[in-house]
Design a protein around this motif. Structure first.
Motif, PDB file in Angstrom:
ATOM      1  N   SER A  53       0.941  -1.206   0.181  1.00 51.61           N
ATOM      2  CA  SER A  53      -0.045  -0.045  -0.122  1.00 51.61           C
ATOM      3  C   SER A  53       0.646   1.092  -0.101  1.00 51.61           C
ATOM      4  CB  SER A  53      -0.958   0.008   1.124  1.00 51.61           C
ATOM      5  OG  SER A  53      -0.214  -0.034   2.381  1.00 51.61           O
ATOM      6  N   GLU A  56       2.658   1.166  -4.140  1.00 49.12           N
ATOM      7  CA  GLU A  56       1.664   0.805  -4.837  1.00 49.12           C
ATOM      8  C   GLU A  56       2.435   1.313  -6.395  1.00 49.12           C
ATOM      9  OE1 GLU A  56      -0.110   4.632  -4.282  1.00 49.12           O
ATOM     10  OE2 GLU A  56       0.459   3.051  -2.780  1.00 49.12           O
ATOM     11  N   ASP A  57       2.900   2.255  -6.558  1.00 49.77           N
ATOM     12  CA  ASP A  57       3.445   2.848  -7.786  1.00 49.77           C
ATOM     13  C   ASP A  57       4.882   2.250  -8.032  1.00 49.77           C
ATOM     14  OD1 ASP A  57       4.481   4.148  -5.426  1.00 49.77           O
ATOM     15  OD2 ASP A  57       4.804   5.854  -6.495  1.00 49.77           O
ATOM     16  N   GLU A  96     -12.994   9.353  -4.166  1.00 49.55           N
ATOM     17  CA  GLU A  96     -11.568   9.345  -4.241  1.00 49.55           C
ATOM     18  C   GLU A  96     -10.953   7.978  -4.124  1.00 49.55           C
ATOM     19  OE1 GLU A  96      -8.005  10.662  -1.384  1.00 49.55           O
ATOM     20  OE2 GLU A  96     -10.075  11.883  -1.371  1.00 49.55           O
ATOM     21  N   LYS A  97     -11.436   7.316  -3.192  1.00 50.48           N
ATOM     22  CA  LYS A  97     -10.956   5.974  -2.648  1.00 50.48           C
ATOM     23  C   LYS A  97     -11.442   4.883  -3.765  1.00 50.48           C
ATOM     24  CE  LYS A  97      -8.293   6.988   0.737  1.00 50.48           C
ATOM     25  NZ  LYS A  97      -7.199   7.084   0.742  1.00 50.48           N
ATOM     26  N   ARG A  99     -11.843   5.388  -6.915  1.00 55.70           N
ATOM     27  CA  ARG A  99     -10.714   5.762  -8.172  1.00 55.70           C
ATOM     28  C   ARG A  99      -9.515   5.228  -7.743  1.00 55.70           C
ATOM     29  NH1 ARG A  99     -14.038  10.381  -8.166  1.00 55.70           N
ATOM     30  NH2 ARG A  99     -12.303  11.544  -6.983  1.00 55.70           N
ATOM     31  N   TYR A 100      -9.076   5.232  -6.615  1.00 55.89           N
ATOM     32  CA  TYR A 100      -7.733   4.689  -6.033  1.00 55.89           C
ATOM     33  C   TYR A 100      -7.633   3.195  -6.243  1.00 55.89           C
ATOM     34  CZ  TYR A 100      -4.371   2.814  -3.017  1.00 55.89           C
ATOM     35  OH  TYR A 100      -3.475   1.950  -2.265  1.00 55.89           O
ATOM     36  N   ARG A 103      -7.746   1.868  -9.982  1.00 56.60           N
ATOM     37  CA  ARG A 103      -6.406   2.002 -10.550  1.00 56.60           C
ATOM     38  C   ARG A 103      -5.274   0.979 -10.275  1.00 56.60           C
ATOM     39  NH1 ARG A 103      -1.947   4.993  -8.400  1.00 56.60           N
ATOM     40  NH2 ARG A 103      -3.521   5.879  -6.892  1.00 56.60           N
TER      41      ARG A 103
END
Length: 385
Positions: A53, A56-57, A96-97, A99-100, A103
């Protein structure tokens, strides 16, 4: 850089011990710790491993950490307790969450959005009536910080590393543009490389001895342990509540550890080692809002500790361009030292030996910062913000 024989590591916390373990098989390693092994921020850590977490990128970084802990589980007395981790989602952050989650799940990471009803079925100890649901990370866990660090130390010692406790490094010496020795109260020790893994003290050490600044500043974080009316189950999840700046996880005996409320600290040596009364009151009011059986929870213990922060909350693992040859910095882990230790060890080894790391190094480069000043805005992190 090529392989070298003599390496001095400043700092006997989890990062220093992990680096020593990685280098000891083919280097002459000495670790210098001013106190005791795992006696600073490491001993006060919660031991959470939430790398997927937090990175994640950069999933290669995250999986490198998780894979290590899974393989290391059962070594000596080390137990990696795998648990799901959940982030409470307030109604105004639901979009927002979601969409997170869409993704990162599309990138193949094990994360889901659970609506409140589904989350309640899966985690019956919680009261999610105030929340839109939770973000569930299915791969995470925790270890005991002290046990883990001492096990890394013993691994390193078996490969020949020598640990000098109660030994403060008072200076670093460079000759002809290269590291040549560390100075201690017990005398001068010649070396070819120095790994500065001294936590928030790293900036002081490098500025005072080499005039090499790094953008790291100390901050203070806190933990409280509560005993509920009924012990938490063995599969109780880890979690975080970003808006309230806290994280939580169960203890082996069924108690609850709650940490967070971190603030920049201008007097790290004089800071209290106890949690603030305001934090204790905050936890007492907050926890019964989302957990059943805590209205009459018994206070067990609390503590506070100092760690090092960087402007973007990710560590520096690099060779400063303005420093002498042979200097490597591994600092600024922002409370994530336990989970990032395997990554730091592999990264430092790759720098010293020229081996290709199994993950990108860009997130750890010093050059990503425009300034080396420590006058930056501190960003508090509690689990996954």
């Amino acid at each position: 850089m090529s392989d070298c024989d003599r390496v001095a590591i400043i700092g006997g916390g989890v990062i220093g011990c992990a680096v020593a373990r990685a280098l000891a098989p083919d280097h002459d390693v000495r670790v210098f710790e001013s106190g005791q092994i795992a006696g600073g921020a490491t001993a006060l850590a919660a031991g959470e491993v939430t790398t997927l977490s937090n990175y994640e990128d950069y999933p290669d970084i995250a999986w490198h950490s998780i894979d290590f802990f899974r393989e290391y589980d059962g070594t000596r007395a080390v137990t990696f307790s795998e648990r799901a981790s959940i982030g409470l989602v307030e109604p105004d952050r639901e979009g927002e969450k979601r969409r997170y989650v869409d993704r990162v799940a599309a990138d193949g990471l094990p994360v889901s959005f659970l609506e409140a009803a589904e989350a309640s079925d899966r985690y019956p100890r919680f009261d999610f009536s105030e929340y839109a649901g939770v973000v569930e990370h299915r791969v995470s866990g925790h270890v005991d910080p002290y046990t883990f660090t001492v096990s890394l130390q013993r691994d390193a010692e078996e490969d020949g590393a020598v640990f000098h406790t109660g030994t403060e490094v008072t200076g670093l010496t460079a000759q002809n543009g290269a590291i040549s020795a560390v100075e201690t109260a017990d005398g001068r020790v010649e070396t070819d490389r120095v790994i500065c893994a001294a936590g928030w003290r790293t900036r002081e050490v490098l500025l005072e001895t080499l005039d090499v600044p790094v953008p790291v500043r100390p901050y203070r974080t806190q933990c409280i342990v509560l005993e509920p009316e009924e012990p938490l189950s063995a599969d109780f999840p880890m979690g975080w509540y970003p808006e309230e700046h806290v994280y939580f996880r169960g203890e082996a005996n069924g108690d609850l550890l709650v940490g967070g409320w971190s603030f920049a600290e201008d007097d790290p040596r004089g800071a209290s080692g106890d949690a603030d009364e305001a934090f204790r009151n905050h936890v007492a009011d907050l926890v019964p809002r989302f957990l059943e059986g805590f209205d009459r929870a018994r206070y067990v213990d609390d503590w506070a500790g100092i760690d090092g922060a960087t402007p973007d909350t990710r560590p520096i693992i690099d060779t400063p361009a303005d420093g002498p040859d042979g200097l490597v910095v591994a600092t600024g882990f922002n409370g994530r030292g336990i989970m990032t230790a395997p990554v730091a060890a592999t990264a430092v080894r790759s720098i010293l030996t020229g081996e290709e790391p199994p993950f990108p190094m860009d997130p750890f480069r010093l050059k990503r910062f425009d300034t080396r000043s420590d006058e930056f805005e501190f960003i508090s992190i509690s689990g996954n913000e």
